[in-house]
Enzyme design. Sequence first.
Site, short mmCIF file in Angstrom:
data_model
loop_
_atom_site.label_atom_id
_atom_site.label_comp_id
_atom_site.label_asym_id
_atom_site.label_seq_id
_atom_site.Cartn_x
_atom_site.Cartn_y
_atom_site.Cartn_z
N LYS A 103 2.05 2.32 -5.16
CA LYS A 103 3.15 1.82 -6.19
C LYS A 103 2.04 2.02 -7.85
O LYS A 103 2.42 2.65 -8.78
CB LYS A 103 3.29 0.43 -6.40
N ASP B 279 0.35 -0.98 -0.05
CA ASP B 279 -0.45 -0.59 -0.22
C ASP B 279 0.80 1.48 0.06
O ASP B 279 0.65 2.32 0.77
CB ASP B 279 -0.34 0.46 1.27
N GLU B 280 2.35 0.92 -0.42
CA GLU B 280 3.45 2.15 -0.65
C GLU B 280 2.10 3.78 -1.24
O GLU B 280 2.89 4.81 -1.94
CB GLU B 280 4.39 1.89 -1.10
N GLN C 57 2.58 -5.97 -3.03
CA GLN C 57 2.17 -6.16 -1.63
C GLN C 57 3.86 -5.30 -1.76
O GLN C 57 4.45 -4.19 -1.92
CB GLN C 57 2.69 -7.18 -1.22
N THR D 183 -8.55 -3.57 -1.18
CA THR D 183 -8.99 -4.45 -1.31
C THR D 183 -9.79 -5.27 0.02
O THR D 183 -10.85 -5.21 -0.99
CB THR D 183 -7.59 -5.42 -1.43
N GLY E 186 -4.13 -4.00 -4.19
CA GLY E 186 -5.55 -3.11 -4.49
C GLY E 186 -4.56 -1.37 -5.12
O GLY E 186 -4.24 -1.23 -4.52
N HIS E 187 -4.14 -1.53 -6.14
CA HIS E 187 -3.88 -0.60 -6.18
C HIS E 187 -4.74 0.63 -7.41
O HIS E 187 -5.74 0.90 -8.15
CB HIS E 187 -2.56 -0.27 -7.65
N THR E 188 -4.85 2.28 -6.49
CA THR E 188 -5.62 2.91 -6.67
C THR E 188 -4.77 4.02 -7.83
O THR E 188 -3.98 4.24 -7.46
CB THR E 188 -5.78 3.39 -5.81
P1 IMP Z 1 -2.84 -12.94 1.96
O1 IMP Z 1 -1.91 -12.25 0.96
O2 IMP Z 1 -4.11 -12.44 1.53
O3 IMP Z 1 -2.09 -14.28 2.14
O4 IMP Z 1 -1.86 -11.44 3.40
C1 IMP Z 1 -0.76 -12.02 3.79
C2 IMP Z 1 -1.09 -10.53 5.18
O5 IMP Z 1 -0.79 -9.18 3.37
C3 IMP Z 1 -2.34 -9.77 5.52
O6 IMP Z 1 -1.42 -9.43 6.39
C4 IMP Z 1 -1.80 -9.27 4.47
O7 IMP Z 1 -3.04 -8.13 5.21
C5 IMP Z 1 -0.67 -8.19 3.63
N1 IMP Z 1 -1.64 -8.37 2.32
C6 IMP Z 1 -1.29 -9.03 1.07
N2 IMP Z 1 -1.43 -8.32 -0.12
C7 IMP Z 1 -1.13 -6.56 0.41
C8 IMP Z 1 -1.29 -5.37 0.19
O8 IMP Z 1 -1.44 -5.72 -1.08
N3 IMP Z 1 -1.42 -4.47 0.36
C9 IMP Z 1 -1.39 -4.82 2.16
N4 IMP Z 1 -1.03 -5.92 2.14
C10 IMP Z 1 -1.46 -6.93 1.76
#
Ligand code: IMP
Length: 427
Positions: A16, A13-14, A223, A299, A40-42
Site C-alpha cells: 500500500k 503487506d500488499e 493492514q 515491522t 510498516g509501509h516501505t
Molecule cells: P497486532 O496488530 O500487532 O495485534 O497483530 C495481530 C495480527 O495482525 C498478527 O498476525 C500480525 O502479524 C498481523 N498484522 C498486524 N499488522 C500487520 C501489518 O501491517 N501487516 C501484516 N500483518 C499485520
Amino acid sequence: MSVVAVIGAQWGDEGKGKIVDLLAQRAKAVVRFSGGDNAGHTIVNPQGEFRLHLVPSGIFYPETVCIIGNGVVVNPAVLLAETDDLNKHNVDTNHLFISDRANLIMPYHIVLDGLEEKRRGKGALGTTGKGIGPAFADKTARLGIRACDLLNREQFRSRLSTILELKNAILTKIYDAPPLSEEEIFLQYCAYGEKLAPFITDTSTMLRQMLSRKQPVLLEGAQGALLDPDWGTYPYVTSSSPLAANAALGCGISLKDIDHIVGVFKAYTTRVGGGPMPTELKDKTGDFIRERAHEYGATTGRPRRCGWFDAVAGKFSAQLNGFTDIALTRLDVLDVLDTIKICTAYQLDGQIIKHFPSDVSILEKCQPVYEELTGWKSATNDIRHLKQLPTQARRYISRLEELLSCPISLISVGAERERAIMARQIG
Ligand code: IMP
C-alpha cells in the site's frame, strides 16, 4: 482526484505504501485512519528507501498535509523517532498533524501485549508486539489516554493515575510482573507532549474544510481486510478495522465523502503471524517467492508465509470493501515462474465451496482448488503500458479482474515509484 481510500485487500503487506506514494502526487492531504505502528509501509523514492510505521506515506510531498487520524493508536516514542529519522534524511515533517482524539499507546500496552501472547502459548496470535490489541481494548473500555490529554497535564495525571492503578494490579497480581511507575510515565509522556503539541489538533475539522474546497484527499489504509476483527480470520486478526467502511470513521469525515475505493492486492498471497491461509505454500515454490520478493516483515522482520493468489478470499474482500479499482502489486515477482496458480474455490469435506468461512477451524480444513495458468517468463519491470505486457501476464490480470469483479487499474512491477503501469485513471 477526489477522495480516494487505499485499502489492504489481503492479510496486510500488499504494498500500500508504494500505491499511496504514487497517488499522493495529486492529493492535498494523506490520512492514516486505522492501526498503529504495527503497520510498516516501505517506500522507495528519489529521496531514498524508507519504512514508515505511523507517518502517512504522503510525507515526501512538502505541500501535502499529512494526518494521523483519530482511528489510529499512536505510540509517541515511535512517532518522534520516525519524524527525527525523516528529518535526518531532509524530509520536512512540519506538515504532519495528529488528531487530538487519537488514543495513545502507553508502556503498559506493550508490556501486556507481550505477556498476553506468552500466556496464549501455542495459541499465540503472532502479534507485532507493539501494544496494539491492549490499546484498542482500552479505547473501547473507555480507559484510553488520548493525544488531547497530553495538552492538559492535570487531566492527564488524573487519568493516568486511575488507569495505572488497574494496570499495575493486572501486571502484579495476574502476571507476577513488576509494576510500572506513574511518575516515570507521566514525565516521559509530558516530554513527548511538549514536542508533539504543535501538531496535535482537530484534524477532522481541517479535513472537512479541505473537502468543502474540493481538495483531493487520500485515505491510507493499514493492514488488510482479512485481519479485520469482524470479517477476518478471528481471533487471528488485528484490533482495528482495516476496511473501507472504517476509513471515514477513523478520520472524521462522512461515508458519502469517499468517491473511490482502491483495493491493493499482491499478485500472490502473503501472511505474517498465526491463523489459517488456505493457499500457503510450504514448499520450494513458497520459499522461492519469499526470497525472490524478500518477503520479510517491515515491522518485525519475520518471514512472511507465501502462497498463490486466493480469489475466494479476494472476492470476499472486494465485496466487503466495495472496491471501485484494484492496484495489483509485485507482478514482476511472478516473471520467472513456468506456471502460476489461482485458487478459485475451496474443497471442504468433499464439497466445493466458493465462500470464505467465518470459523477458522473450518477455514483450516479448506483445501484450495486451483486453476493453472502458463507463466510469461519474461521481465516486466521496465514495462509502463498495459499493451506491452506479455500476453500471458495480461491473461493473468484479466482472469483476476473476472474473479474479483473489479477492474485492475494500476499494476506495480517494482519497488520504485516509477515502476508502475496505470491501466486506468484512479480518481
Ligand atoms: P497486532 O496488530 O500487532 O495485534 O497483530 C495481530 C495480527 O495482525 C498478527 O498476525 C500480525 O502479524 C498481523 N498484522 C498486524 N499488522 C500487520 C501489518 O501491517 N501487516 C501484516 N500483518 C499485520
